[in-house]
Structure formats: C-alpha cells, structure tokens
Design a protein around this motif. Structure first.
Motif, mmCIF file in Angstrom:
data_model
loop_
_atom_site.group_PDB
_atom_site.id
_atom_site.type_symbol
_atom_site.label_atom_id
_atom_site.label_comp_id
_atom_site.label_asym_id
_atom_site.label_seq_id
_atom_site.Cartn_x
_atom_site.Cartn_y
_atom_site.Cartn_z
ATOM 1 N N TRP A 1 112.422 62.070 31.479
ATOM 2 C CA TRP A 1 112.327 61.240 32.683
ATOM 3 C C TRP A 1 111.502 59.983 32.409
ATOM 4 C CZ3 TRP A 1 115.637 61.194 36.229
ATOM 5 C CH2 TRP A 1 116.146 62.340 36.849
ATOM 6 N N THR B 1 114.196 56.655 31.136
ATOM 7 C CA THR B 1 114.317 55.714 32.250
ATOM 8 C C THR B 1 113.560 54.420 31.975
ATOM 9 O OG1 THR B 1 112.448 56.683 33.479
ATOM 10 C CG2 THR B 1 114.645 57.590 33.900
ATOM 11 N N GLY C 1 111.632 63.888 38.514
ATOM 12 C CA GLY C 1 112.210 62.555 38.415
ATOM 13 C C GLY C 1 111.514 61.559 39.322
ATOM 14 N N SER D 1 110.257 58.835 36.903
ATOM 15 C CA SER D 1 111.335 57.904 36.579
ATOM 16 C C SER D 1 110.951 56.462 36.907
ATOM 17 C CB SER D 1 112.609 58.272 37.349
ATOM 18 O OG SER D 1 113.643 57.339 37.065
#
Length: 213
Positions: free
Chosen positions: A74, A78, A109, A113
C-alpha cells in the motif's frame, strides 16, 4: 473567491477537446474553478505552471496491491503510482473469507495509500458467489473477477478447488444482481494451453516470439 490551492497559468489538457491556457482553483481537494489566464487568482498556495502541462490524473484499473509484499505494497506501490501521475487505482482482492478480510484491508489502504483506490473481488468459490450481493452492499464493491487459469490441477496446487465453468456461470448470474455489477474473466483454457506450451518447452524455446505461438 479564494482557493486553498491554485495551479496558475498552465496549459490545461482537456481530454478529447484540446489544450487551453488557464488556471485551476482547488478547494477541499477538489477542482472548484477553471479560470481564464486574465483572471486574478487568490489562494493559500499558488503553484506557477507557466510552460507546464496540467493533466487529469490517470486511473489504473488493474493492479495487484498485496500480491507481492503485503506488508508494504500500500505504501510503496501507491507512492510510485502517484509519481507517475496515477491518482486512482483499482486492485484485486482475494481471500477465502472476503467478509472478514475486506474491512481490515480497506482500512490499511486508507491509512497508507497515497492515491484513491477501489477493489475488485476475486471469486474463487461458491461461498464467494453466495455472499456476493451482501458483500457488495456492505463494502460498495461492484467489480468481480473469476480466474479460469485456476481450474483443475493448476488451481488445486494453489488451494483453489472449486474453479470451473459452473462457478463462472454462477458468478455471472450473481454479478447481474449486483447494482452496477461488472464481471471480468481471466480466461485461459488450462486444457488447451499445454498443447501449445509443451512442444515449445521441449524445443528449448524461451524467446519472446514463443509467447505468441
């Protein structure tokens, strides 16, 4: 109007329309106005985009967050996506127990993220099919994928024992009952693939054209 952020005097790309010089005003992380170059811009922060392109963020609909390094994906994947102009992505999520595992995965996430994200549910069992409508309502996920390369011995070696054409059709039926449901298929034919693969392997072929034969 005063904006939180302004992208000033850049060449704004409008997909399907062309490029126009102008400024973009942003409030609460969203585009609030697109301004003519002659208009004065007031903002808490102004970025001078003279001689620079301003492009919409890319959405990557096919990623595999957690399939490589579940502990760090994550964060690392990202961040890399954001550096490349990707501002949103969709990732596949597979688990024996989708109900128990999805909320913690979404929470990870949201905590780590760098970009917006959504999930596709990986359907590999009749349990997934039976729970699909409830799971979709609970988590707002309407995209489903069935993996036909996990049929037979190939799937059994990875712990998938229910993947067959019947599961595919059950998933299609269940997907049709999900609001805005989309069912995609990893559609290899595991019975036919060896017919082409084995002669190439026997001939010692590992060149790139072999993958197209």
């Amino acid at each position: 109007m005063k904006f939180d952020l302004a992208l000033s005097n850049g060449d704004i790309v409008f997909p399907g329309e062309g490029v126009s010089r102008g400024s973009i005003g942003i409030v609460d992380g969203r585009i609030a106005a697109i301004l003519d170059p002659s208009e004065r811009v007031e903002a808490g922060r102004v970025i001078d985009c003279t001689n620079r392109w301003i492009l919409p963020g890319v959405i990557d609909p096919h990623t595999h967050i957690g399939f490589g390094d579940k502990e760090n994906d994550w964060t690392t994947e990202t961040a890399t996506a954001a550096l490349g102009g990707v501002t949103g992505l969709m990732s596949f999520w597979r688990s024996d127990d989708l109900d128990a595992s999805t909320a913690p995965w979404i929470a990870e996430g949201e905590a780590r993220s760098s970009v917006d994200f959504g999930l596709h549910f990986g359907v590999t069992s009749t349990r997934h099919v039976d729970e699909l409508q409830a799971l979709s309502r609970r988590y707002g996920i309407s995209s489903i994928k069935v993996y036909l390369m996990y049929k037979g011995a190939t799937g059994a070696a990875k712990g998938f024992t229910e993947v067959d054409d019947a599961l595919l059709f059950r998933a299609l039926q269940a997907g049709s009952r999900v609001k805005n449901g989309v069912v995609s298929v990893h559609c290899e034919n595991t019975e036919v693939t060896p017919v082409f693969r084995e002669p190439l392997m026997a001939a010692g072929r590992d060149d790139l054209p072999a993958w197209d034969e």
